[in-house]
Write a protein that holds these residues in place. Structure first.
Motif, PDB file in Angstrom:
ATOM      1  N   HIS A 160       0.841  -1.180   0.000  1.00  0.00           N
ATOM      2  CA  HIS A 160       0.000   0.000   0.000  1.00  0.00           C
ATOM      3  C   HIS A 160       0.884   1.241   0.000  1.00  0.00           C
ATOM      4  O   HIS A 160       1.604   1.496   0.965  1.00  0.00           O
ATOM      5  N   VAL A 161       0.820   2.017  -1.063  1.00  0.00           N
ATOM      6  CA  VAL A 161       1.640   3.220  -1.191  1.00  0.00           C
ATOM      7  C   VAL A 161       1.055   4.316  -0.310  1.00  0.00           C
ATOM      8  O   VAL A 161      -0.142   4.606  -0.392  1.00  0.00           O
ATOM      9  N   PRO A 162       1.852   4.952   0.536  1.00  0.00           N
ATOM     10  CA  PRO A 162       1.346   6.028   1.384  1.00  0.00           C
ATOM     11  C   PRO A 162       1.322   7.361   0.648  1.00  0.00           C
ATOM     12  O   PRO A 162       1.865   7.501  -0.457  1.00  0.00           O
ATOM     13  N   ASP A 163       0.708   8.366   1.256  1.00  0.00           N
ATOM     14  CA  ASP A 163       0.803   9.727   0.739  1.00  0.00           C
ATOM     15  C   ASP A 163       2.254  10.187   0.827  1.00  0.00           C
ATOM     16  O   ASP A 163       3.011   9.790   1.713  1.00  0.00           O
ATOM     17  N   PRO A 197       7.758  -4.894   8.738  1.00  0.00           N
ATOM     18  CA  PRO A 197       7.335  -4.060   7.606  1.00  0.00           C
ATOM     19  C   PRO A 197       7.200  -4.884   6.326  1.00  0.00           C
ATOM     20  O   PRO A 197       7.928  -5.860   6.129  1.00  0.00           O
ATOM     21  N   ASP A 198       6.261  -4.477   5.481  1.00  0.00           N
ATOM     22  CA  ASP A 198       6.076  -5.229   4.237  1.00  0.00           C
ATOM     23  C   ASP A 198       7.171  -4.879   3.238  1.00  0.00           C
ATOM     24  O   ASP A 198       8.064  -4.062   3.517  1.00  0.00           O
ATOM     25  N   GLY A 199       7.114  -5.498   2.077  1.00  0.00           N
ATOM     26  CA  GLY A 199       8.197  -5.362   1.111  1.00  0.00           C
ATOM     27  C   GLY A 199       8.469  -3.933   0.698  1.00  0.00           C
ATOM     28  O   GLY A 199       9.628  -3.493   0.655  1.00  0.00           O
ATOM     29  N   LEU A 200       7.422  -3.153   0.396  1.00  0.00           N
ATOM     30  CA  LEU A 200       7.611  -1.767  -0.012  1.00  0.00           C
ATOM     31  C   LEU A 200       8.223  -0.938   1.114  1.00  0.00           C
ATOM     32  O   LEU A 200       9.157  -0.158   0.897  1.00  0.00           O
ATOM     33  N   GLU A 201       7.695  -1.107   2.316  1.00  0.00           N
ATOM     34  CA  GLU A 201       8.212  -0.342   3.455  1.00  0.00           C
ATOM     35  C   GLU A 201       9.667  -0.691   3.737  1.00  0.00           C
ATOM     36  O   GLU A 201      10.486   0.179   4.044  1.00  0.00           O
TER      37      GLU A 201
END
Length: 349
Positions: free
Chosen positions: A2-5, A271-275
């Protein structure tokens, strides 16, 4: 993923929003060919199931976790157009109720986790099953399609970030990091997808959109000399068009509630992969606070002191209600409750 702001500049955020809106609009029209009174409830269940399983982060490497994206799974179960809508509903509920995924990044998330994951997953699935038609082939294709869809979405993120990210990156380095960790996450995605598809095939194969070729046709001869051709579930004397999900729907809701309400307590906190990649490559600091980050359900109840299981149950209920409403409104109408609709195929004899 999930991409954050804060990760993307205004140009990319707006452009991705336009792409996502156009994609959803096309899928709203296309989903009418996939949904009817029988399959619309199944689509609502798929959306709720994806929401529940996305809460179950699983470890993939030291200090890193992953979770289901669900695009390939939804496409195989309910069709590619409906799958995009399923993922979009899940992302909307997560962003507005649980502050998971940025509001300005909603278009990016729908593009990556909806459009890209579904298109790649469904494309790989159809490529594999085009010449081999068996239950084993469907399950194997589901695994490969889901596995490939995850790193494909991760690499699409890398390209977007290279084009309009708010921090400078070396695209090759980040692409390798994103692709590598999400390939591992893709293995988990493939296993979840294969097990789910295999289970539904064993119980109600007529409810698996991607296995339509595996059901035998039923020919109904009319008094006027015409015949109506509809698919039939193996071992059943009733045409599929006349069969409802029946007990399968409440059983599926119960499974989703169990996963979100109980199993979620045991999800990985890493943390997930993106994080993880954002931390390692130095752009995690670009993430902005969520505009709804102070509401009680934010971070799945952590902000408001609500147990994660309770928040999960609320999420399953909201997703089921929103998704079910959307899919019921989009579905094509059947004629007179006979199980026949305006798209039955008539063959002159």
């Amino acid at each position: 993923m999930h991409v954050p702001d804060g990760f993307f500049n205004a140009a990319v955020s707006v452009s991705a929003g336009v792409v996502a809106a156009a994609g959803v609009a096309v899928c709203l029209r296309g989903a009418r060919r996939e949904l009817d009174d029988r399959t619309a409830p199944m689509a609502g269940l798929v959306a709720a199931f994806i929401f529940a399983v996305q809460m179950l982060n699983f470890p993939v490497a030291a200090g890193t976790s992953g979770h289901l994206l669900g695009g390939a799974l939804a496409a195989i179960l309910v069709g590619p157009y409906t799958a995009v809508l399923c993922v979009a509903v899940v992302l909307l509920v997560q962003a507005f109720f649980f502050a998971d995924g940025g509001l300005t990044a909603l278009g990016v998330n729908i593009t990556l986790m909806g459009l890209v994951a579904v298109l790649v997953g469904w494309g790989v699935f159809r490529l594999i099953t085009r010449s081999v038609r068996s239950r084993g082939a469907v399950v194997a294709a589901a695994f490969v399609a889901a596995l490939v869809s995850v790193p494909a979405s991760a690499l699409a993120f890398t390209l977007l970030f290279w084009a309009g990210g708010t921090a400078p990156i070396e695209i090759g380095t980040v692409a390798a990091a994103m692709g590598g960790v999400h390939l591992l996450i893709g293995v988990g995605e493939g296993l979840i997808t294969a097990v789910t598809v295999s289970t539904v095939l064993a119980i109600r194969p007529d409810l698996v959109y991607g296995a339509r070729e595996l059901v035998a046709p039923l020919v109904l001869r009319g008094a006027d000399g015409d015949v109506t051709v509809t698919p039939e579930t193996p071992g059943s004397s009733a045409p599929v068009a006349a069969r409802r999900p029946g007990w399968f729907l409440p059983a599926g809701v119960a499974v989703a509630a169990l996963l979100a309400g109980l199993v979620s307590f045991y999800a990985s906190s890493s943390p997930d992969g993106l994080e993880r990649v954002a931390e390692d490559k130095g752009f995690i600091g670009q993430a902005a606070d969520h505009a709804l980050g102070e509401q009680p359900l934010a971070d799945y109840g952590d902000v408001g002191g609500i147990p994660v299981g309770v928040a999960g149950l609320i999420g399953v209920g909201v997703t089921l209600a929103v998704g079910g409403g959307v899919f019921y409104a989009v579905r094509r109408r059947e004629e007179g409750g006979t199980g026949r609709d305006d798209r039955d195929e008539k063959v002159s004899v």
